[in-house]
Design a protein around this motif. Structure first.
Motif, mmCIF file in Angstrom:
data_model
loop_
_atom_site.group_PDB
_atom_site.id
_atom_site.type_symbol
_atom_site.label_atom_id
_atom_site.label_comp_id
_atom_site.label_asym_id
_atom_site.label_seq_id
_atom_site.Cartn_x
_atom_site.Cartn_y
_atom_site.Cartn_z
ATOM 1 N N GLY A 218 -7.493 3.872 6.262
ATOM 2 C CA GLY A 218 -7.282 2.516 5.781
ATOM 3 C C GLY A 218 -5.820 2.211 5.511
ATOM 4 N N LEU A 219 -4.988 3.265 5.448
ATOM 5 C CA LEU A 219 -3.557 3.083 5.189
ATOM 6 C C LEU A 219 -2.723 3.222 6.464
ATOM 7 N N THR A 220 -3.199 4.018 7.411
ATOM 8 C CA THR A 220 -2.501 4.196 8.683
ATOM 9 C C THR A 220 -3.478 4.701 9.736
ATOM 10 N N GLN A 221 -3.271 4.285 10.971
ATOM 11 C CA GLN A 221 -4.101 4.792 12.061
ATOM 12 C C GLN A 221 -3.315 5.771 12.934
ATOM 13 N N ASN A 222 -2.097 6.114 12.499
ATOM 14 C CA ASN A 222 -1.296 7.090 13.231
ATOM 15 C C ASN A 222 -1.837 8.490 12.943
ATOM 16 N N VAL A 223 -2.354 9.163 13.970
ATOM 17 C CA VAL A 223 -3.024 10.450 13.776
ATOM 18 C C VAL A 223 -2.071 11.492 13.198
ATOM 19 N N PHE A 224 -0.827 11.488 13.632
ATOM 20 C CA PHE A 224 0.143 12.469 13.137
ATOM 21 C C PHE A 224 0.374 12.286 11.641
ATOM 22 N N ILE A 225 0.513 11.048 11.201
ATOM 23 C CA ILE A 225 0.735 10.771 9.776
ATOM 24 C C ILE A 225 -0.523 11.102 8.970
ATOM 25 N N ILE A 288 -10.784 -13.417 12.953
ATOM 26 C CA ILE A 288 -10.702 -14.362 11.836
ATOM 27 C C ILE A 288 -9.318 -14.253 11.207
ATOM 28 N N GLU A 289 -8.683 -15.363 11.035
ATOM 29 C CA GLU A 289 -7.343 -15.365 10.436
ATOM 30 C C GLU A 289 -7.451 -15.137 8.926
ATOM 31 N N VAL A 290 -7.165 -13.943 8.503
ATOM 32 C CA VAL A 290 -7.185 -13.601 7.082
ATOM 33 C C VAL A 290 -5.877 -12.893 6.745
ATOM 34 N N ALA A 291 -5.507 -12.976 5.470
ATOM 35 C CA ALA A 291 -4.293 -12.281 5.029
ATOM 36 C C ALA A 291 -4.555 -10.782 5.007
ATOM 37 N N GLU A 292 -3.629 -10.009 5.545
ATOM 38 C CA GLU A 292 -3.761 -8.553 5.521
ATOM 39 C C GLU A 292 -2.813 -7.959 4.483
ATOM 40 N N ILE A 293 -3.192 -6.825 3.951
ATOM 41 C CA ILE A 293 -2.401 -6.154 2.908
ATOM 42 C C ILE A 293 -1.428 -5.192 3.575
ATOM 43 N N SER A 294 -0.149 -5.338 3.278
ATOM 44 C CA SER A 294 0.870 -4.496 3.907
ATOM 45 C C SER A 294 0.831 -3.081 3.336
ATOM 46 N N SER A 298 0.343 -1.627 -0.499
ATOM 47 C CA SER A 298 -0.628 -0.565 -0.779
ATOM 48 C C SER A 298 0.019 0.563 -1.565
ATOM 49 N N LEU A 299 1.231 0.952 -1.176
ATOM 50 C CA LEU A 299 1.950 2.031 -1.855
ATOM 51 C C LEU A 299 2.218 1.669 -3.314
ATOM 52 N N VAL A 300 2.620 0.426 -3.562
ATOM 53 C CA VAL A 300 2.896 -0.020 -4.930
ATOM 54 C C VAL A 300 1.620 0.001 -5.771
ATOM 55 N N VAL A 301 0.516 -0.497 -5.212
ATOM 56 C CA VAL A 301 -0.761 -0.530 -5.943
ATOM 57 C C VAL A 301 -1.237 0.882 -6.263
ATOM 58 N N ILE A 302 -1.167 1.784 -5.281
ATOM 59 C CA ILE A 302 -1.613 3.168 -5.487
ATOM 60 C C ILE A 302 -0.794 3.840 -6.582
ATOM 61 N N LEU A 303 0.528 3.684 -6.525
ATOM 62 C CA LEU A 303 1.405 4.278 -7.544
ATOM 63 C C LEU A 303 1.089 3.726 -8.923
ATOM 64 N N ALA A 304 0.958 2.400 -9.025
ATOM 65 C CA ALA A 304 0.709 1.764 -10.323
ATOM 66 C C ALA A 304 -0.617 2.227 -10.920
ATOM 67 N N VAL A 305 -1.666 2.263 -10.105
ATOM 68 C CA VAL A 305 -2.987 2.669 -10.602
ATOM 69 C C VAL A 305 -2.963 4.114 -11.073
ATOM 70 N N LEU A 306 -2.327 4.995 -10.303
ATOM 71 C CA LEU A 306 -2.269 6.411 -10.685
ATOM 72 C C LEU A 306 -1.489 6.614 -11.975
ATOM 73 N N VAL A 307 -0.360 5.933 -12.126
ATOM 74 C CA VAL A 307 0.455 6.072 -13.348
ATOM 75 C C VAL A 307 -0.337 5.610 -14.570
ATOM 76 N N VAL A 308 -0.963 4.434 -14.462
ATOM 77 C CA VAL A 308 -1.744 3.894 -15.584
ATOM 78 C C VAL A 308 -2.915 4.815 -15.912
ATOM 79 N N THR A 309 -3.613 5.290 -14.882
ATOM 80 C CA THR A 309 -4.774 6.161 -15.076
ATOM 81 C C THR A 309 -4.403 7.460 -15.768
#
Length: 418
Positions: A218-225, A288-294, A298-309
């Motif tokens: 869900g964060l990247t489709q690059n197999v190497f990453i 369908i034209e919908v806003a996608e999350i960059s 995603s990196l900012v949200v993950i960091l913030a949630v982990l720090v708060v948790t």
């Protein structure tokens, strides 16, 4: 980001080399790692993962670097949550302290192999069927919902189906024979609990892979990453287990934070699926034209949630109480188990942590004390450990006091003070 076969080969060789080094220099000789050893090598492996991420950032660009770090953080957090289940499994199987490293390394290698298979399978499905993003997204939302349910030690069972079937079909022993997987019992070859606990860890790893792989796709489709972020999150997990020893129960809100992260990634996947839609019964197969999350968001949200948790867990009264309760029960049981460890310094360490945990439980206020379950039974277990410790001192079976400092207060005096 295009990756040449040479880079793939060098990366795979490096990862395999680290695993071989880990086995030869740390795991082959059975011993209980010290806190200093665990902290040092945890730092080394995290440092290697971060340096690799910097390399991806430099040679692959900002987008690839952001994807790697977002994937690494998510997989690392999921791995830490998985360590709690590993702890329960090894406690249930009474794995000797000195042999726990071998079980963990097996779990890491098995998990890496299983996840690699899932990664290439997932990549093939994504490249062939766009609707797979819907499946991954919904799977993550379901997993996130399940993680909001209360989790306790009783929620997990090491005696899974494979283990129960193994005990029924094969000749097994109830005791360990060093770190051997097989031994001889009554003149017959028999499986030891060491093999059974590895089976339990392996089965659990498969379940974890079903959650973690959709998350990182869900964060990247690059197999190497995807592969490198997953691999580096697993490397060093053995050392982290011993570094966080006694603190795993403290992270009581980690599963809630992970639920938020997985739910967020699930929504991100579904939005991407809608944007790439070709499913006939959804908008007539048109996108369908919908806003996608960059990825940056995603990196900012993950960091913030982990720090708060993590901060909320560490400063929570409930977290400190549950940690003391779990540590006291686990340490007292381990101290009374003659097969847990033959190292007197390790026995003294868990006894002192037991005393600290017991003192915390005894000194609780009325509100926090309600969190403690079966307090009389727990205190009696501590008392039995204290009696065993006194007997060991009388028989001269304790380390030099200078190794660990002054002796803790006797249980009875602490009990009277409370």
């Amino acid at each position: 980001m295009d990756v040449s076969p040479l880079v793939w080969t060098l990366t795979l060789a490096g990862i395999v080399g680290l695993l071989v080094f880990d086995y030869l220099f740390h795991v082959r000789r059975a011993h209980a790692p010290t806190l200093r050893e665990a902290a040092l090598w945890s730092s080394v492996y995290v440092g290697i993962a971060l340096l690799f991420g910097v390399g991806v950032l430099i040679f692959g660009g900002t987008a690839a670097g952001s994807e790697y770090f977002a994937g690494y953080l998510t997989e690392k957090a999921l791995s830490v949550d998985n360590l709690f289940v590993f702890l329960i499994i090894m406690t249930s199987f009474r794995v000797p302290r000195e042999d726990q490293q071998k079980v963990l390394l097996f779990g890491i290698v098995f998990s890496l192999i299983a996840r690699t298979g899932f990664i290439f399978l997932g990549s093939a499905l994504i490249n062939s069927f766009a609707w797979v993003f819907y499946v991954f997204g919904l799977a993550l939302l379901v997993t996130a919902g399940n993680m909001f349910k209360p989790t306790t030690e009783e929620s997990h069972s090491a005696q899974n189906v494979i283990v129960r079937l193994s005990r029924r079909l094969f000749h097994t022993t109830e005791y360990y024979d060093g770190d051997k997987l097989f031994t001889v019992l009554d003149g017959r070859r028999a499986m030891t609990p060491m093999l059974l606990v590895m089976v339990a860890i392996g089965g659990t790893d498969l379940m974890f892979a079903l959650d973690s792989i959709p998350a990182i796709f869900g964060l990247t489709q690059n197999v190497f990453i995807v592969f490198t972020a997953t691999a580096f999150s697993l490397l060093g997990l053995r050392q982290l287990y011993f570094l966080l020893d006694g603190l795993l129960d403290r992270l009581i809100y980690l599963s809630f934070g992970l639920a938020v992260i997985l739910g967020f990634i699930g929504v991100k996947l579904i939005l991407h699926a809608l944007h790439e839609n070709n499913v006939p019964f959804i908008n007539n197969g048109e996108h369908i034209e919908v806003a996608e999350i960059s990825t940056g968001m995603s990196l900012v949200v993950i960091l913030a949630v982990l720090v708060v948790t993590v901060l909320t867990s560490l400063f929570s009264t409930r977290g400190r109480t549950q940690t003391a309760m779990a540590n006291a029960r686990r340490d007292a049981t381990a101290y009374l188990d003659s097969e847990y460890t033959a190292d007197p310094v390790e026995r003294e360490r868990i006894y002192r942590r037991l005393i600290e945990s017991r003192d915390h439980i005894v000194s609780l206020g009325p509100k926090a004390k309600r969190i403690v379950k079966n307090e009389p039974e727990l205190i009696e277990l501590c008392r039995a450990a204290a009696d065993s410790h006194d007997a060991a001192i009388a028989n001269g079976q304790h380390p030099d006091p200078s190794v660990l400092g002054p002796d803790p207060l006797p249980l009875d005096s602490s009990r009277r003070e409370s």
